[in-house]
Structures are given as C-alpha cells and as structure tokens.
Write an enzyme that holds these catalytic residues in place. Structure first.
Site, mmCIF file in Angstrom:
data_model
loop_
_atom_site.group_PDB
_atom_site.id
_atom_site.type_symbol
_atom_site.label_atom_id
_atom_site.label_comp_id
_atom_site.label_asym_id
_atom_site.label_seq_id
_atom_site.Cartn_x
_atom_site.Cartn_y
_atom_site.Cartn_z
ATOM 1 N N HIS A 85 -5.765 26.815 10.038
ATOM 2 C CA HIS A 85 -5.052 25.561 9.761
ATOM 3 C C HIS A 85 -4.744 25.428 8.278
ATOM 4 C CE1 HIS A 85 -7.167 23.847 13.599
ATOM 5 N NE2 HIS A 85 -6.318 24.819 13.867
ATOM 6 N N HIS A 242 0.785 23.144 18.502
ATOM 7 C CA HIS A 242 -0.398 23.630 17.791
ATOM 8 C C HIS A 242 -0.458 25.154 17.807
ATOM 9 C CE1 HIS A 242 -4.265 23.477 15.842
ATOM 10 N NE2 HIS A 242 -4.621 24.455 16.647
ATOM 11 N N ASP A 246 -0.877 27.494 14.572
ATOM 12 C CA ASP A 246 -1.824 28.602 14.448
ATOM 13 C C ASP A 246 -1.122 29.908 14.083
ATOM 14 O OD1 ASP A 246 -4.148 27.192 14.945
ATOM 15 O OD2 ASP A 246 -4.313 27.799 17.040
ATOM 16 N N HIS A 269 -4.911 34.260 18.396
ATOM 17 C CA HIS A 269 -5.246 34.818 17.089
ATOM 18 C C HIS A 269 -5.385 36.338 17.121
ATOM 19 C CE1 HIS A 269 -5.872 30.747 15.741
ATOM 20 N NE2 HIS A 269 -6.792 30.542 16.653
#
Length: 312
Positions: A85, A242, A246, A269
């Site tokens: 973030h 979101h 990310d 991720h």
C-alpha cells in the site's frame, strides 16, 4: 508548464521533509512506527528495520513470493512485509528516492487502503532532484500463467491497468476495472479502496498466526453475500479497485516507473512478482527510457483514455 513539457523534463523526486506515521501490522498485530526520510538521487526506495538493522531495497530481486502481502527479505532471511500500500502511493505520486524506517516487521496497515499514505506524502511535500527519471518501456508482451490466473505486461504509451476478479461469494462476484493510471485518477478512484477478505479465510489466517491485526477498521470483510462493515463499501467495485492498488505497489518493485499495460486476471502478489522476474529475464521485452528520449520518438504527448470501472 504544459503536460508535454513536464514529461520531457521529468526529474527524480523525493520528499521535502521527514514524515512519520504509526499503526498496527496487519499480520503480526503489533504496533509499528514508520518514518519516511528524503534520500539522494538514485537512492531508490529502501527499507530499514530499526529493530534489527536490516536494510533492503524495494526491488523484485529482494522480494519473495507471498500470497497475502508483498514481502522483502535480506541476505540473512529477515523479512519486511505488507509494503504494497505504501509502495502503491509512492509510485502513483511519483516519489523515487526515500529511506523508509520501521521499528517492526511490517508497514502499518492503517485503514487498509493507501489514502492515509497519500495524505502523509502530501503533508511532507515532494521536491524534484537534479537528475532525470528513467522509465521501463515494455517492448514485447510478457505473461505468466498459473491455472486460471494470469498476469501480463504489454506495450503501451503510459501505465495502464486492466484487472478481473471472480469470487464465489455474491457480495464480490465478477468485477473488472480498466483505465490509465495517473496521479489524479489514483487519488479519486483507487487510493481509498481497502483490502478485503472472506470471514472464513480470516478465521483460517488467524489460526495460522496471520491477520492478527486485521479488523473491520482496516479491511472489508465479506460473509455469505453480506458486507460485515457497518459503513458498507467506499466504491461499488471496491474489491477490484483494491487489487489494482495492490498491483501498482507490486509493479513498483521494478525499481522504476513502467510504461506499459498490465493485465491481471485473478492475479495476486506472488504472480505479479513472477511477472517481473520473467520481464527482466527477457531482455528484448523491455528497455530503459528517459522522458526526453520518449519525446524525441513522439511518445510524450498526453494520451487521454477514459477510465472504465464496472462490474462484469
């Protein structure tokens, strides 16, 4: 100054002054304090753990795959986690050089979005430095696939994003967001989107010793079609926004702004990190470029693309 002139003369940037913030680590559940200090030209974004002394550049070479957060690791195996973030906000606002000092193993999660990091950067101010900023221009498509999930980079005149998610819980379902990424759009459409999870997964994470700092104050929690947060959602499609937030943070691990289009399909991720590894293992797929060089090729003109954000 015109937008075209600003792009041609783009310089590296850092903060004008020190800034600090404190909060809870999402996974460790411990209080964490963090300071952001201005850094010189070509320093990059570097994390320093005050409690252990480990110092790690925020680049893909120092990252390890993690399904729940973006994690750096030093040569001795010490970790600095949940930095996505902060990296997302720094990338979107164009901060290149910074020393980020923590007194714990993760960055504070704050409200689960990057909006408070944006406010922290604004409070400190941003200054240009006496060196040009280099970007990474994508020349050929690069893709990684894992089952029904994929992440891809392909040529574009600026950073663009397209992201799809598909969750069985009807409160999330299928969502898609796509558009260009610039500072104004990031502030308006991305920065306030919070991290999220299914209630059953939250309980499983806690049994595994993760998510100890998670709460309705810093995450959207979904359970069988219902949003458990009393205030509801900040955007109708907050979940996919979101994921875009990310991905911007994860792509910052490239070490420079990316000029290309990122396409994520249920990516996370770990998959985005694999994509960066694949990119830098494919020399013909990218090259360094400065804004002035880009202007000479006629690519510095502003590209106006209407952002689209919708449920599929």
């Amino acid at each position: 100054m015109s937008n075209d002139r600003a792009r041609r003369d783009a310089r590296q940037r850092t903060l004008a002054r020190r800034a600090g913030i404190s909060g809870i680590g999402l996974h460790c559940g411990l209080p964490v304090s963090m300071t952001l200090d201005p850094a010189p030209v070509d320093h990059g974004l570097v994390f320093l753990r005050k409690d252990t002394g480990q110092r790690v550049p925020a680049t893909w070479e120092h990252a390890v795959e993690s399904p729940l957060c973006t994690t750096l690791v030093d040569e001795q195996g010490g970790k600095i986690a949940t930095i996505e973030h902060l990296l997302s906000a720094l990338s979107a606002l164009g901060v290149d050089n910074l020393l980020i000092t923590l007194d714990g193993p993760e960055a504070p999660v704050l409200d689960g979005s990057s909006v408070r990091y944006v406010a922290l950067i604004d409070q400190a101010g941003i200054v240009e430095q006496a060196a040009p900023r280099r970007a990474i221009e994508i020349l050929e498509p690069v893709e990684v696939i894992d089952g029904d999930r994929s992440a891809r980079l392909e040529p574009a005149k600026r950073l663009e994003m397209a992201f799809d998610i598909d969750f069985a819980d009807p409160a999330i379902g299928q969502q898609r967001w796509e558009g260009p990424i610039d500072e104004a759009l990031y502030r308006d459409e991305i920065a306030k989107a919070r991290t999220f999870g299914l209630l059953a997964e939250v309980e499983m994470m806690r049994k595994a010793g993760l998510g100890r700092g998670g709460s309705l104050e810093n995450a959207v929690v979904v359970n069988n079609g219902s949003i458990m947060n009393p205030e509801g959602l900040r955007y109708a499609d907050e979940f996919v926004r979101h994921k875009v937030l990310d991905a911007i943070g994860d792509l910052a691990l490239a070490g420079a702004p990316i000029q290309g289009r990122f396409i994520g399909d249920k990516a996370g991720h770990a998959l985005t990190l694999r994509l960066l590894r694949q990119l830098f293992a494919t020399p013909k797929a990218w090259r360094w470029v400065t804004p002035r060089e880009e202007a000479k090729r006629g690519g510095a003109a502003r590209v106006t693309v209407r952002a689209a954000a919708q449920r599929a």
